[in-house]
Design an enzyme around this catalytic site. Structure first.
Site: not given
Ligand code: 3EB
Length: 277
Positions: A93, A100, A150, A163, A264
């Site tokens: 990941y 990406r 992050y 989001r 999720e």
């Molecule tokens: C998060 O909030 C959970 O890498 O495209 C959720 C939705 C998550 C999309 C992405 C990752 C992705 O970090 C993980």
């Protein structure tokens, strides 16, 4: 039965649809507003797939640009052996995030889409997308740090997604809420507790809906990804009591991008706009 998959997703258009691209690893069909398609790239276990991820995203951006749907609204990433390390010990990941981000940084798509990133079987990265001629509006969650900010403890490159995105079409307002987990700030909460994780993810979705003036009950499609098959029953009964009864909800057993995440949830709102015609 008949070799059909047990689950299928169909998108309908009230206006004619044309195939704009069809090759072995990239397929796209669209109408005058929306382009829907899928792409794939090899991603073998223990191999560093960063260059392949980048190439897939670059091919996708090229296609969107070429056909006049430059705005990527929503993307689903299905990543094989998502929690396994590559040949340098970096989790797949996290490798995916590097590839990406490279493609995004170079490309014209400066606007991040809403996204889901979960595991899948096999040795190919598979991506499904919705893009449009019109831009989407970007929405963040007040109690979650934007994923693209992050800190490095979650990997050398933060994940590139919004989001949620919202799009106003002539007859429809679309809201795409990304895969949402039990994360507050940037930290996973309720480690080892699937019920706590479900409630936290739901609250995050409710907050996102609220930001767009919707209640949870205005969302009409949900997908729930569950890491462990033996927790599916419990998670299903908890969520069935909380999600709108009229919504279409599908459950999948899949790995999730952080090892400690058990569930999720993603959501979509597709309210019709009545024009009186
Ligand atoms: C998060 O909030 C959970 O890498 O495209 C959720 C939705 C998550 C999309 C992405 C990752 C992705 O970090 C993980």
């Amino acid at each position: 039965m008949n070799g059909l998959p047990s689950w299928m997703e169909s998108w309908y258009s009230a206006t004619p649809v044309q195939t704009v691209h069809c090759s072995a690893d990239l397929l796209a069909r669209g109408n005058q507003h929306v382009l829907w398609g899928c792409a794939s790239a090899p991603m073998a276990a223990n191999d560093n797939g960063q260059a392949n991820v980048k190439a897939l995203y670059q091919a996708l951006f090229g296609l969107l640009q070429q056909h006049g749907y430059p705005h990527l609204w929503r993307i689903w990433n299905f990543i094989p052996h998502i929690n396994q390390p590559d040949d340098h010990g970096l989790e797949t990941y996290r490798v995916f995030n590097l590839g990406r981000a490279e493609a995004l940084a170079q490309g014209m798509a400066r606007h991040m889409p809403a996204a889901t990133a979960v595991g899948c079987a096999g040795d190919a990265l598979q991506v499904y997308f919705l893009a449009g001629r019109a831009p989407s509006q970007h929405i963040e969650n007040p109690r979650q740090m934007p994923a693209w900010r992050y800190p490095p403890e979650h990997g050398p490159q933060p994940p590139s997604f919004a989001r949620a995105t919202q799009v106003a079409l002539p007859r429809q307002n679309l809201l795409f809420i990304s895969g949402t987990a039990s994360i507050i700030g940037h930290q996973t909460v309720y480690v080892g507790d699937w019920a706590g994780q479900c409630r936290t993810a739901l609250e995050n979705i409710r907050l996102m809906a609220q930001r767009t003036g919707r209640s949870l009950h205005a969302l009409d499609h949900f997908k729930v990804y569950v890491r462990h098959a033996h927790q599916l029953g419990g998670i299903q009964s908890l969520l069935q009591a909380a999600l709108p009864p009229t919504a279409k909800t599908a459950y999948f057993v899949a790995d999730i991008c952080r090892e400690e995440l058990l569930v999720e949830i993603e959501a979509m709102g597709a309210s019709s706009v009545f024009t009186g015609q």
